[in-house]
Scaffold this motif. Structure first.
Motif, PDB file in Angstrom:
ATOM      1  N   LEU A  62       4.244 -15.358  -4.138  1.00  0.00           N
ATOM      2  CA  LEU A  62       5.079 -16.416  -3.393  1.00  0.00           C
ATOM      3  C   LEU A  62       5.193 -15.342  -1.297  1.00  0.00           C
ATOM      4  O   LEU A  62       6.256 -16.123  -1.314  1.00  0.00           O
ATOM      5  CB  LEU A  62       6.583 -15.222  -4.783  1.00  0.00           C
ATOM      6  CG  LEU A  62       6.153 -15.923  -5.474  1.00  0.00           C
ATOM      7  CD1 LEU A  62       7.621 -15.143  -6.839  1.00  0.00           C
ATOM      8  CD2 LEU A  62       7.188 -17.442  -5.901  1.00  0.00           C
ATOM      9  N   THR A  63       5.270 -14.011  -1.367  1.00  0.00           N
ATOM     10  CA  THR A  63       5.542 -12.904  -0.739  1.00  0.00           C
ATOM     11  C   THR A  63       4.471 -13.713   0.617  1.00  0.00           C
ATOM     12  O   THR A  63       4.369 -13.249   1.568  1.00  0.00           O
ATOM     13  CB  THR A  63       4.968 -11.883  -0.573  1.00  0.00           C
ATOM     14  OG1 THR A  63       4.202 -11.198  -1.127  1.00  0.00           O
ATOM     15  CG2 THR A  63       6.640 -11.322  -2.475  1.00  0.00           C
ATOM     16  N   GLY A  64       2.769 -13.922   0.101  1.00  0.00           N
ATOM     17  CA  GLY A  64       1.973 -14.301   1.713  1.00  0.00           C
ATOM     18  C   GLY A  64       0.964 -12.621   1.458  1.00  0.00           C
ATOM     19  O   GLY A  64       0.059 -13.096   1.985  1.00  0.00           O
ATOM     20  N   SER A 102       9.667 -18.283  -7.966  1.00  0.00           N
ATOM     21  CA  SER A 102      10.667 -19.012  -7.095  1.00  0.00           C
ATOM     22  C   SER A 102      10.583 -18.843  -6.253  1.00  0.00           C
ATOM     23  O   SER A 102      11.672 -17.295  -6.042  1.00  0.00           O
ATOM     24  CB  SER A 102      11.399 -20.396  -7.027  1.00  0.00           C
ATOM     25  OG  SER A 102      11.729 -20.955  -6.243  1.00  0.00           O
ATOM     26  N   LEU A 103      10.208 -18.922  -4.682  1.00  0.00           N
ATOM     27  CA  LEU A 103      11.468 -18.352  -2.922  1.00  0.00           C
ATOM     28  C   LEU A 103      12.501 -18.801  -3.189  1.00  0.00           C
ATOM     29  O   LEU A 103      13.384 -18.180  -2.218  1.00  0.00           O
ATOM     30  CB  LEU A 103      10.217 -18.983  -2.186  1.00  0.00           C
ATOM     31  CG  LEU A 103       8.636 -18.118  -2.379  1.00  0.00           C
ATOM     32  CD1 LEU A 103       7.866 -19.022  -0.896  1.00  0.00           C
ATOM     33  CD2 LEU A 103       8.469 -16.696  -1.510  1.00  0.00           C
ATOM     34  N   ALA A 142      13.821  -2.840   0.860  1.00  0.00           N
ATOM     35  CA  ALA A 142      15.064  -3.752   1.428  1.00  0.00           C
ATOM     36  C   ALA A 142      16.499  -2.587   1.820  1.00  0.00           C
ATOM     37  O   ALA A 142      16.677  -2.028   0.432  1.00  0.00           O
ATOM     38  CB  ALA A 142      15.343  -5.196   1.387  1.00  0.00           C
ATOM     39  N   MET A 143      16.727  -2.060   2.948  1.00  0.00           N
ATOM     40  CA  MET A 143      17.532  -1.358   3.140  1.00  0.00           C
ATOM     41  C   MET A 143      18.448  -1.361   3.882  1.00  0.00           C
ATOM     42  O   MET A 143      18.227  -2.718   5.312  1.00  0.00           O
ATOM     43  CB  MET A 143      17.102   0.328   3.616  1.00  0.00           C
ATOM     44  CG  MET A 143      16.192   0.273   2.929  1.00  0.00           C
ATOM     45  SD  MET A 143      14.992   2.117   2.334  1.00  0.00           S
ATOM     46  CE  MET A 143      16.071   2.881   1.085  1.00  0.00           C
ATOM     47  N   VAL A 165      15.712 -13.257  -2.532  1.00  0.00           N
ATOM     48  CA  VAL A 165      14.015 -12.825  -2.193  1.00  0.00           C
ATOM     49  C   VAL A 165      14.128 -12.651  -0.738  1.00  0.00           C
ATOM     50  O   VAL A 165      12.398 -12.775  -0.748  1.00  0.00           O
ATOM     51  CB  VAL A 165      13.333 -13.585  -2.909  1.00  0.00           C
ATOM     52  CG1 VAL A 165      11.639 -13.239  -3.113  1.00  0.00           C
ATOM     53  CG2 VAL A 165      14.186 -13.534  -4.597  1.00  0.00           C
ATOM     54  N   ASN A 166      15.088 -14.001   0.010  1.00  0.00           N
ATOM     55  CA  ASN A 166      14.052 -14.212   1.008  1.00  0.00           C
ATOM     56  C   ASN A 166      14.034 -13.559   2.277  1.00  0.00           C
ATOM     57  O   ASN A 166      13.040 -12.976   2.784  1.00  0.00           O
ATOM     58  CB  ASN A 166      15.132 -15.547   2.035  1.00  0.00           C
ATOM     59  CG  ASN A 166      16.540 -14.757   2.198  1.00  0.00           C
ATOM     60  OD1 ASN A 166      16.691 -13.929   1.137  1.00  0.00           O
ATOM     61  ND2 ASN A 166      17.519 -15.685   2.699  1.00  0.00           N
ATOM     62  N   VAL A 167      14.417 -12.210   1.427  1.00  0.00           N
ATOM     63  CA  VAL A 167      14.766 -11.052   2.585  1.00  0.00           C
ATOM     64  C   VAL A 167      13.094 -10.208   2.983  1.00  0.00           C
ATOM     65  O   VAL A 167      12.307  -9.897   3.831  1.00  0.00           O
ATOM     66  CB  VAL A 167      15.262  -9.646   2.433  1.00  0.00           C
ATOM     67  CG1 VAL A 167      16.783  -9.943   2.631  1.00  0.00           C
ATOM     68  CG2 VAL A 167      14.696  -9.507   0.793  1.00  0.00           C
ATOM     69  N   TYR A 168      11.908 -10.349   1.675  1.00  0.00           N
ATOM     70  CA  TYR A 168      11.226 -10.276   1.217  1.00  0.00           C
ATOM     71  C   TYR A 168       9.706 -11.625   1.951  1.00  0.00           C
ATOM     72  O   TYR A 168       8.683 -10.601   2.356  1.00  0.00           O
ATOM     73  CB  TYR A 168      10.288  -9.825  -0.070  1.00  0.00           C
ATOM     74  CG  TYR A 168      11.427  -8.666  -0.367  1.00  0.00           C
ATOM     75  CD1 TYR A 168      10.720  -7.110   0.802  1.00  0.00           C
ATOM     76  CD2 TYR A 168      11.700  -9.158  -1.273  1.00  0.00           C
ATOM     77  CE1 TYR A 168      11.489  -6.389  -0.430  1.00  0.00           C
ATOM     78  CE2 TYR A 168      13.813  -7.780  -2.269  1.00  0.00           C
ATOM     79  CZ  TYR A 168      12.358  -6.638  -1.062  1.00  0.00           C
ATOM     80  OH  TYR A 168      13.979  -5.388  -1.507  1.00  0.00           O
TER      81      TYR A 168
END
Length: 289
Positions: free
Chosen positions: A112-114, A29-30, A124-125, A35-38
């Motif tokens: 999930l990410t589109g 799930s989102l 993510a950095m 996960v929201n950063v992606y």
């Protein structure tokens, strides 16, 4: 010290982690934390978090991520297809095995990410603290100034050429595209991590105050050709590149020490800004043999 700094080189196969050693999180799930950063946050939201120490950017593909790690950038998490955990992403994970690794099948991640993942790996950095023009231009002989260029592909391409052709630093006016934009990072093949850069308040005054002569790339009646000996003789020179459509503002051209044109054939009046920057950097490189 970050894990990137502790492991500056790619580990050998004997040092790769087993899956039982990894912080693997299966995505369903989102709404799962982290996960929201992606999947949800825009480039602007990643960049302008309330706490600047938490500002992030996204790097993609194992090659680009490794360039960032080698340059000392701090990874926060990885998103990759399950098959890449022991494949393309294995070396990256071994360098920073304690970070969360969000994973799933290709179809699940795309839903999930589109979008489908490039080479199956995103990282993510943390954004580094901004540098100053004084810092990045200290001792620089050749600097490129990006003035109002908003296309992320062009910015990434300019950085790639700057790294390849020995340009010492890049300055960007604040209306230009962020070099750590995801597409810019990808197009540059990680060169945005290799060339020192900073935001500039003005395309002419900032480098001039740092002791650089300025050359505005523009086609005018007063333009001198790029191969003019006067340009090559300048010990410290800033090349100012304009926007994709309108070029440089008239006031910037008027304020620069030189106005420079690239000689053209077949009645072609100009090149794409990234191509023009590459030609200019090559012609005016400081370390000519």
């Amino acid at each position: 010290m970050t894990c990137a700094q502790q492991h500056a080189q790619q580990p050998s196969a004997n040092h790769l982690l087993t899956t039982s050693d990894m912080n693997i999180i299966e995505l369903q799930s989102l709404d799962q934390p982290g996960v929201n950063v992606y999947s949800k946050l825009t480039e602007a939201q990643l960049r302008s978090r309330a706490d600047s120490n938490q500002s992030l950017f996204i790097a993609e593909s194992p090659k680009v991520i490794n360039v960032a790690l080698n340059a000392g950038y701090q990874p926060v998490s990885l998103l990759c297809e399950r098959r890449h955990i022991t494949g393309d992403a294995a070396g990256i994970i071994s360098r920073c095995g304690d970070i969360p690794i969000y994973t799933g099948d290709r179809q699940v991640l795309a839903s999930l990410t589109g979008y489908a993942l490039t080479r199956g790996v995103l990282c993510a950095m943390r954004r580094p603290q901004p540098r100053t023009p004084e810092d990045v231009c200290h001792g620089a002989r050749r600097v490129v100034v990006i003035n109002g260029v908003v296309d992320s592909t062009n910015v990434g391409a300019i950085f790639r050429s700057a790294a390849a052709l020995g340009t010492d630093a890049v300055l960007l006016t604040r209306d230009s595209c962020d070099p750590l934009n995801r597409r810019s990072v990808r197009v540059s093949m990680g060169s945005v991590f290799l060339v020192p850069w900073a935001w500039a308040d003005d395309a002419v005054d900032t480098p001039r105050h740092l002791g650089l002569r300025t050359a505005a790339m523009a086609l005018t009646d007063k333009s001198i050709p790029l191969d003019s000996p006067a340009l090559s003789a300048e010990p410290r020179l800033a090349l100012i590149m304009g926007t994709e459509g309108d070029g440089l503002p008239h006031e910037t051209i008027a304020a620069a020490d030189y106005t420079v044109r690239i000689p053209m054939s077949h009645d072609v009046d100009s090149l794409n800004v990234a191509a023009a920057a590459a030609v200019a950097m090559w012609q005016l490189r400081a370390n000519k043999q």
